[in-house]
Design a protein around this motif. Structure first.
Motif, PDB file in Angstrom:
ATOM      1  N   SER A  57      41.079  39.339  32.046  1.00 42.73           N
ATOM      2  CA  SER A  57      41.429  37.967  31.244  1.00 42.73           C
ATOM      3  C   SER A  57      42.572  38.718  30.174  1.00 42.73           C
ATOM      4  CB  SER A  57      40.239  37.175  30.774  1.00 42.73           C
ATOM      5  OG  SER A  57      39.186  37.877  30.246  1.00 42.73           O
ATOM      6  N   VAL A  58      42.314  39.759  29.815  1.00 43.66           N
ATOM      7  CA  VAL A  58      43.080  40.120  28.098  1.00 43.66           C
ATOM      8  C   VAL A  58      44.412  40.986  28.631  1.00 43.66           C
ATOM      9  CG1 VAL A  58      42.602  42.004  27.004  1.00 43.66           C
ATOM     10  CG2 VAL A  58      41.237  41.421  27.311  1.00 43.66           C
ATOM     11  N   CYS A  59      44.754  41.195  29.753  1.00 44.75           N
ATOM     12  CA  CYS A  59      45.827  42.056  29.891  1.00 44.75           C
ATOM     13  C   CYS A  59      46.701  41.736  31.204  1.00 44.75           C
ATOM     14  CB  CYS A  59      45.836  43.945  29.635  1.00 44.75           C
ATOM     15  SG  CYS A  59      45.166  44.452  31.524  1.00 44.75           S
ATOM     16  N   GLY A  60      45.576  40.714  32.724  1.00 44.76           N
ATOM     17  CA  GLY A  60      46.409  40.680  33.247  1.00 44.76           C
ATOM     18  C   GLY A  60      46.858  41.740  34.408  1.00 44.76           C
ATOM     19  N   ASN A  61      46.199  43.074  34.409  1.00 43.98           N
ATOM     20  CA  ASN A  61      45.497  43.655  35.471  1.00 43.98           C
ATOM     21  C   ASN A  61      44.733  43.639  36.317  1.00 43.98           C
ATOM     22  OD1 ASN A  61      45.753  46.287  36.662  1.00 43.98           O
ATOM     23  ND2 ASN A  61      44.331  47.253  35.611  1.00 43.98           N
ATOM     24  N   LEU A  62      44.841  43.942  37.918  1.00 43.05           N
ATOM     25  CA  LEU A  62      43.303  43.135  38.612  1.00 43.05           C
ATOM     26  C   LEU A  62      42.801  44.518  38.705  1.00 43.05           C
ATOM     27  CD1 LEU A  62      46.057  42.077  41.903  1.00 43.05           C
ATOM     28  CD2 LEU A  62      44.898  41.061  40.148  1.00 43.05           C
ATOM     29  N   ASP A  63      41.459  44.345  39.230  1.00 42.64           N
ATOM     30  CA  ASP A  63      40.111  44.775  38.915  1.00 42.64           C
ATOM     31  C   ASP A  63      38.878  43.962  39.514  1.00 42.64           C
ATOM     32  OD1 ASP A  63      38.469  46.554  38.189  1.00 42.64           O
ATOM     33  OD2 ASP A  63      39.495  47.245  35.896  1.00 42.64           O
ATOM     34  N   THR A  64      37.763  44.757  39.583  1.00 40.09           N
ATOM     35  CA  THR A  64      36.656  44.200  39.926  1.00 40.09           C
ATOM     36  C   THR A  64      35.597  43.693  39.270  1.00 40.09           C
ATOM     37  OG1 THR A  64      35.634  46.284  40.157  1.00 40.09           O
ATOM     38  CG2 THR A  64      36.601  45.215  41.954  1.00 40.09           C
ATOM     39  N   HIS A  65      36.054  44.121  37.101  1.00 42.44           N
ATOM     40  CA  HIS A  65      35.659  43.719  35.877  1.00 42.44           C
ATOM     41  C   HIS A  65      36.445  43.280  35.376  1.00 42.44           C
ATOM     42  CE1 HIS A  65      33.083  47.557  37.734  1.00 42.44           C
ATOM     43  NE2 HIS A  65      31.841  46.644  36.899  1.00 42.44           N
ATOM     44  N   ASP A  66      36.095  42.448  34.605  1.00 41.75           N
ATOM     45  CA  ASP A  66      36.409  41.410  32.994  1.00 41.75           C
ATOM     46  C   ASP A  66      35.703  41.566  32.024  1.00 41.75           C
ATOM     47  OD1 ASP A  66      38.975  40.306  32.049  1.00 41.75           O
ATOM     48  OD2 ASP A  66      37.748  38.273  32.606  1.00 41.75           O
ATOM     49  N   PRO A  67      36.967  42.560  31.111  1.00 39.96           N
ATOM     50  CA  PRO A  67      37.964  42.844  30.740  1.00 39.96           C
ATOM     51  C   PRO A  67      38.146  44.393  31.505  1.00 39.96           C
ATOM     52  CG  PRO A  67      36.948  43.190  28.908  1.00 39.96           C
ATOM     53  CD  PRO A  67      35.721  42.911  29.442  1.00 39.96           C
ATOM     54  N   CYS A  68      38.755  44.659  31.883  1.00 40.44           N
ATOM     55  CA  CYS A  68      39.976  45.647  32.880  1.00 40.44           C
ATOM     56  C   CYS A  68      39.215  46.923  32.941  1.00 40.44           C
ATOM     57  CB  CYS A  68      40.780  45.555  33.947  1.00 40.44           C
ATOM     58  SG  CYS A  68      41.785  46.305  32.586  1.00 40.44           S
ATOM     59  N   ALA A  69      39.131  47.912  33.309  1.00 42.55           N
ATOM     60  CA  ALA A  69      38.623  49.748  33.528  1.00 42.55           C
ATOM     61  C   ALA A  69      39.957  49.761  31.832  1.00 42.55           C
ATOM     62  CB  ALA A  69      38.853  50.396  34.031  1.00 42.55           C
ATOM     63  N   ILE A  70      40.755  49.824  32.371  1.00 38.10           N
ATOM     64  CA  ILE A  70      42.215  49.594  30.974  1.00 38.10           C
ATOM     65  C   ILE A  70      42.030  49.343  29.903  1.00 38.10           C
ATOM     66  CG2 ILE A  70      44.506  49.979  30.651  1.00 38.10           C
ATOM     67  CD1 ILE A  70      44.934  50.020  33.223  1.00 38.10           C
TER      68      ILE A  70
END
Length: 197
Positions: A57-70
């Protein structure tokens, strides 16, 4: 020649980038021959990924967590933001291991021919991130295409009132490239982007 289930598998595989109908047919046959070792684990993994992976929801990257690991990594420089067209571009920069800031995925580029306008891209949230403060620099890393350049100019205009420093990836001679093999546009960009030694 094949049953409807196999034909559906072939048609779905043919939709993947880089696979045409003949390659999809070969891939389907290979999967079916190695059903226990490949097809069943692949089907289970595809189901798991489809259920658990989503856009940050922050950057648009794909991940299993929100926010993503980055986005949630405290070791990353939160004042440095790199704007990319797609998740594939983000992954390419991460693979290179040369950027330790955060990202913003646009989800494409502006294209009048394809009917893609500013509302179709993730631009408003980028502007919100810049206006929220804390950013020192926004690096625009769109591709060196007409659409990428148009998108970069649009974003630059939208970000200008925020006062954040805006930079662009350099374009020009690739590492290991020979001048004789480069196109005129690349040579021109390299000359314009020259820097002192």
């Amino acid at each position: 020649m094949a049953g409807p289930e196999i034909e559906r598998l072939i048609q779905l595989l043919a939709r993947l980038p880089g696979l045409g109908p003949r390659s999809a047919r070969r891939a389907a046959l290979h999967l079916l021959k190695k059903k226990d070792a490949l097809l069943n684990p692949l089907a289970a993994t595809l189901r798991d990924v489809g259920e658990s992976v989503h856009a940050c929801s922050v950057c648009g990257n794909l991940d299993t967590h929100d926010p993503c690991a980055i986005c949630s990594d405290p070791r990353r420089d939160a004042g440095l933001l790199c704007v990319v067209e797609s998740v594939a571009d983000l992954w390419a920069l991460e693979r290179a291991g040369v950027f330790r800031g955060r990202y913003h995925v646009l989800g494409g580029t502006l294209s009048a021919l394809d009917g893609v306008g500013p509302a179709d891209l993730n631009v408003d949230s980028l502007i919100s991130r810049a206006q929220a403060g804390g950013l020192r620099e926004v690096i625009i890393a769109t591709n060196a295409t007409v659409e990428g350049q148009t998108t970069a100019h649009y974003i630059t205009d939208r970000l200008a009132p925020s006062g954040v420093q805006i930079t662009r990836l350099a374009h020009g001679v690739p590492v290991g490239g020979e001048l004789d093999y480069l196109d005129d546009g690349t040579l021109g960009a390299a000359l314009k982007a020259r820097r002192p030694l």
